[in-house]
Design an enzyme around this catalytic site. Structure first.
Site, mmCIF file in Angstrom:
data_model
loop_
_atom_site.group_PDB
_atom_site.id
_atom_site.type_symbol
_atom_site.label_atom_id
_atom_site.label_comp_id
_atom_site.label_asym_id
_atom_site.label_seq_id
_atom_site.Cartn_x
_atom_site.Cartn_y
_atom_site.Cartn_z
ATOM 1 N N LEU A 167 0.807 -1.209 0.000
ATOM 2 C CA LEU A 167 0.000 0.000 0.000
ATOM 3 C C LEU A 167 0.845 1.266 0.000
ATOM 4 C CD1 LEU A 167 -2.760 -1.040 2.567
ATOM 5 C CD2 LEU A 167 -2.703 -1.387 0.091
ATOM 6 N N HIS A 169 -3.553 4.165 -2.369
ATOM 7 C CA HIS A 169 -4.515 3.254 -1.759
ATOM 8 C C HIS A 169 -5.204 3.915 -0.565
ATOM 9 C CE1 HIS A 169 -1.518 0.309 -3.512
ATOM 10 N NE2 HIS A 169 -2.646 -0.156 -4.016
ATOM 11 N N LYS A 194 -6.100 5.487 -11.947
ATOM 12 C CA LYS A 194 -4.829 5.205 -12.624
ATOM 13 C C LYS A 194 -4.964 3.978 -13.516
ATOM 14 C CE LYS A 194 -1.179 3.173 -10.850
ATOM 15 N NZ LYS A 194 -0.702 2.253 -11.931
ATOM 16 N N MET A 205 1.417 7.386 -8.487
ATOM 17 C CA MET A 205 1.836 6.435 -7.464
ATOM 18 C C MET A 205 1.460 5.023 -7.888
ATOM 19 S SD MET A 205 1.137 8.216 -3.783
ATOM 20 C CE MET A 205 2.069 9.682 -3.318
#
Length: 289
Positions: free
Chosen positions: A34, A38, A150, A189
């Site tokens: 994570l 997240h 994403k 990310m």
């Protein structure tokens, strides 16, 4: 936070949350490792639901034979602590054997939105995604579920699956996409960013820069094909090994576009730097007249 590793414990735990009142349950599916992206999903879920269930499962069915299943980062204890700190009520962390018992033979396949882009580059990937997410929805029966934008094609596949299979918990409109969380230099990310060496990580920032430049050119009236070719050239020059695709697509159908047609569009890119494959996408809105 309760942790369930078997379906029986999960069912009892979810039933317990339901007994606490008529509040809504949100699901945040993850593969672990994570990061802030997240946790942003978890916070959005907490803002909109009464209870949050997160799942951590590295799904072997969405990895190809030469992909990074064995190397994919696994850090369950650290991830569980992060989720507990964010107020998650229940963590569903099954083993592969629990998720896919002996004799498992069912496959969920979504045509259309799954077939280009990453679907073309990773055969079978979205069948694996649709199958495991369908199982997660049936196991948890959440009122809503949260996914990062994403993985924009993944989001489209999951929504299509929920619509076509008449899922009610959650139904297609309750599958919520959350905008991509980015590093300070713009890189999206991703758990796979940790694979990058310091030099590769610095070079990877060329991806969002080149995308923003291409979008500005396309919105300004430049030829889309030329703008995408320039994007690929900039990324190769910056150190990317290859570009799997750089596509201007309709935001709803993901059908490729050669020019803006007045409807919302999306620029989607997948590229490799060293041994790491990075994906990203950004909205492309026609200029107001």
């Amino acid at each position: 936070m309760q942790i369930a590793t078997t379906r029986d414990v999960l069912r009892n735990a979810v039933a317990g949350l339901r007994r606490q009142g008529a509040g809504r349950i949100a699901l945040v599916p993850t593969m672990g490792a994570l990061h802030e992206g997240h946790l942003t999903l978890v916070r959005r879920a907490r803002a909109e639901a009464d209870h949050v269930v997160a799942s951590i499962f590295v799904n072997p069915r969405q990895f190809g034979p030469k992909e990074d299943l064995a190397a994919y980062p696994r850090q369950l204890a650290e991830d569980a602590a992060m989720l507990e700190a964010e107020g998650v009520a229940l963590l569903w962390a099954p083993t592969v054997e629990e998720m896919y018992p002996a004799g498992f033979v069912t496959n969920v396949s979504v045509a259309g939105v799954s077939e280009g882009l990453c679907g073309a580059a990773r055969p079978g990937h979205f069948d694996g995604v649709a199958t495991v997410v369908c199982k997660l929805f049936n196991q948890v029966q959440p009122d809503m579920a949260f996914f990062g934008e994403k993985d924009f094609q993944q989001l489209a596949v999951i929504r299509a699956m929920a619509r076509d299979l008449d899922l009610t918990l959650p139904h297609a409109d309750a599958i919520i996409g959350v905008p991509t969380v980015r590093e300070a230099d713009g890189l999206a990310m991703s758990s796979r960013n940790r694979y990058l060496s310091p030099e590769q990580r610095a070079a990877a920032a060329a991806l969002p820069r080149a995308m923003r430049k291409a979008i500005a050119a396309i919105v300004g009236g430049a030829n889309a094909t030329a703008a995408l070719a320039e994007l690929e050239a900039e990324m190769t020059s910056a150190g990317f090994t290859s570009v799997d695709y750089a596509v201007l697509a309709d935001a709803a159908s993901l059908a490729p576009l050669t020019a803006l047609d007045g409807a919302p569009a999306r620029l989607l890119v997948a590229a490799r730097i060293g041994g790491t494959r990075l994906i990203d996408n950004m909205a492309v809105m026609p200029a107001l007249k």
